[in-house]
Write a protein that holds these residues in place. Structure first.
Motif, PDB file in Angstrom:
ATOM      1  N   ALA A  56       0.811  -1.216   0.000  1.00  0.00           N
ATOM      2  CA  ALA A  56       0.000   0.000   0.000  1.00  0.00           C
ATOM      3  C   ALA A  56       0.842   1.263   0.000  1.00  0.00           C
ATOM      4  O   ALA A  56       0.339   2.357  -0.282  1.00  0.00           O
ATOM      5  N   LEU A  57       2.142   1.130   0.299  1.00  0.00           N
ATOM      6  CA  LEU A  57       3.029   2.302   0.327  1.00  0.00           C
ATOM      7  C   LEU A  57       3.711   2.550  -1.014  1.00  0.00           C
ATOM      8  O   LEU A  57       4.601   3.399  -1.106  1.00  0.00           O
ATOM      9  N   ALA A  58       3.286   1.840  -2.049  1.00  0.00           N
ATOM     10  CA  ALA A  58       3.956   1.937  -3.347  1.00  0.00           C
ATOM     11  C   ALA A  58       4.035   3.365  -3.871  1.00  0.00           C
ATOM     12  O   ALA A  58       5.048   3.777  -4.446  1.00  0.00           O
ATOM     13  N   ASP A  59       2.984   4.157  -3.665  1.00  0.00           N
ATOM     14  CA  ASP A  59       2.965   5.525  -4.192  1.00  0.00           C
ATOM     15  C   ASP A  59       3.024   6.573  -3.078  1.00  0.00           C
ATOM     16  O   ASP A  59       2.716   7.746  -3.310  1.00  0.00           O
ATOM     17  N   ALA A  60       3.404   6.160  -1.895  1.00  0.00           N
ATOM     18  CA  ALA A  60       3.404   7.080  -0.751  1.00  0.00           C
ATOM     19  C   ALA A  60       4.709   7.863  -0.676  1.00  0.00           C
ATOM     20  O   ALA A  60       5.759   7.424  -1.163  1.00  0.00           O
ATOM     21  N   PRO A  61       4.683   9.043  -0.035  1.00  0.00           N
ATOM     22  CA  PRO A  61       5.910   9.819   0.165  1.00  0.00           C
ATOM     23  C   PRO A  61       6.730   9.216   1.308  1.00  0.00           C
ATOM     24  O   PRO A  61       6.247   8.399   2.097  1.00  0.00           O
ATOM     25  N   THR A  62       7.983   9.615   1.406  1.00  0.00           N
ATOM     26  CA  THR A  62       8.874   9.041   2.421  1.00  0.00           C
ATOM     27  C   THR A  62       8.572   9.526   3.833  1.00  0.00           C
ATOM     28  O   THR A  62       9.166   9.026   4.789  1.00  0.00           O
ATOM     29  N   ASP A  63       7.684  10.513   3.974  1.00  0.00           N
ATOM     30  CA  ASP A  63       7.293  10.951   5.321  1.00  0.00           C
ATOM     31  C   ASP A  63       5.910  10.421   5.706  1.00  0.00           C
ATOM     32  O   ASP A  63       5.273  10.937   6.637  1.00  0.00           O
ATOM     33  N   ASP A  64       5.457   9.406   5.011  1.00  0.00           N
ATOM     34  CA  ASP A  64       4.141   8.830   5.308  1.00  0.00           C
ATOM     35  C   ASP A  64       4.126   8.291   6.747  1.00  0.00           C
ATOM     36  O   ASP A  64       5.063   7.576   7.158  1.00  0.00           O
ATOM     37  N   PRO A  65       3.122   8.610   7.533  1.00  0.00           N
ATOM     38  CA  PRO A  65       3.083   8.181   8.930  1.00  0.00           C
ATOM     39  C   PRO A  65       2.937   6.664   9.117  1.00  0.00           C
ATOM     40  O   PRO A  65       3.128   6.155  10.225  1.00  0.00           O
ATOM     41  N   ARG A  66       2.630   5.939   8.049  1.00  0.00           N
ATOM     42  CA  ARG A  66       2.484   4.488   8.164  1.00  0.00           C
ATOM     43  C   ARG A  66       3.830   3.773   8.157  1.00  0.00           C
ATOM     44  O   ARG A  66       3.917   2.577   8.486  1.00  0.00           O
TER      45      ARG A  66
END
Length: 244
Positions: A175-185
């Motif tokens: 699910a983090l494939a398109d997330a930014p590097t500061d994503d809280p997950r």
């Protein structure tokens, strides 16, 4: 034997033999009345020894030192050692051909031959189409092929891979494939992945970790930036706790 004959016998070129004479690695034999060098069986053994050592990556000075250790040894002893070297080379070639045969027998797209221990481990893995799970299988196959993952480590991984919750962790990573590097997950997922690994596995890790120089960077390049952040934290935890 003439120089061409001894060169053919030991698998060297006449130019290489003349170079060994020039640098003093091989004493020049006496010449016959017709002007040809007369090489003996001991010369052939010495040249075979030189070839073997250079194939192992030794420089000529290192070869010179190794040959000095042979001074005074019986010819039979040296021949037996050379025969043992050849036997090891033959065994290595047979093993490489066995692995190549197994690869050729695999259907297109298959992972390739793995050890029985890893095959049994992967058979216990829950079915999933997760790309992150596929990457983990490739990573385990690499460790298995290079001998980094021993039987103890694979046995300890059974409790991890058989856990139904592991699929959820893979899906969270996907699910983090398109997330930014500061994503809280990122931080919670990294912590949960580390927590899923039993303490016994950390204790079984080599003191210098399970990756070689440059491998971590190559592995992380396979993930998106946010996913790489998670995997990097997990790998750092593996190395740090493996040293503890």
């Amino acid at each position: 034997m003439r120089i061409g004959e001894i060169a053919a016998l030991v698998g060297l070129t006449t130019r290489a033999i003349r170079h060994y004479h020039h640098v003093g690695l091989l004493p020049e034999p006496e010449r016959r009345p017709n002007g040809y060098r007369a090489y003996s069986v001991r010369d052939a053994v010495l040249l075979a020894r030189v070839r073997r050592l250079t194939e192992l990556g030794l420089g000529l000075q290192e070869v010179r030192d190794a040959l000095a250790d042979d001074a005074g040894r019986e010819l039979t002893e040296i021949l037996e050692e050379l025969d043992a070297d050849l036997a090891r080379q033959e065994a290595a070639v047979r093993e490489r051909r066995r692995r190549l045969g197994a690869l050729l027998a695999e259907p297109p797209g298959a992972t390739g031959p793995v050890s029985p221990a890893l095959a049994a481990l992967l058979a216990q893995a829950p079915g999933t189409d997760s790309p992150s799970a596929a990457k983990d299988r490739e990573y385990l196959t690499l460790l298995d092929t290079t001998g980094t993952a021993d039987r103890q480590m694979l046995a300890l991984l059974e409790t991890v891979i058989a856990d139904p919750g592991i699929v959820e962790l893979y899906e969270r990573l996907d699910a983090l494939a398109d997330a930014p590097t500061d994503d809280p997950r990122i931080a919670p997922l990294a912590a949960d992945l580390v927590a899923a690994v039993p303490e016994e596995l950390f204790a079984a890790l080599p003191r210098d970790g399970v990756v070689v120089t440059g491998f971590k960077e190559a592995l992380l390049a396979e993930y998106s930036p946010a996913q790489a952040e998670v995997v990097g934290r997990v790998m750092d935890a593996f190395v740090e706790r493996g040293r503890g």
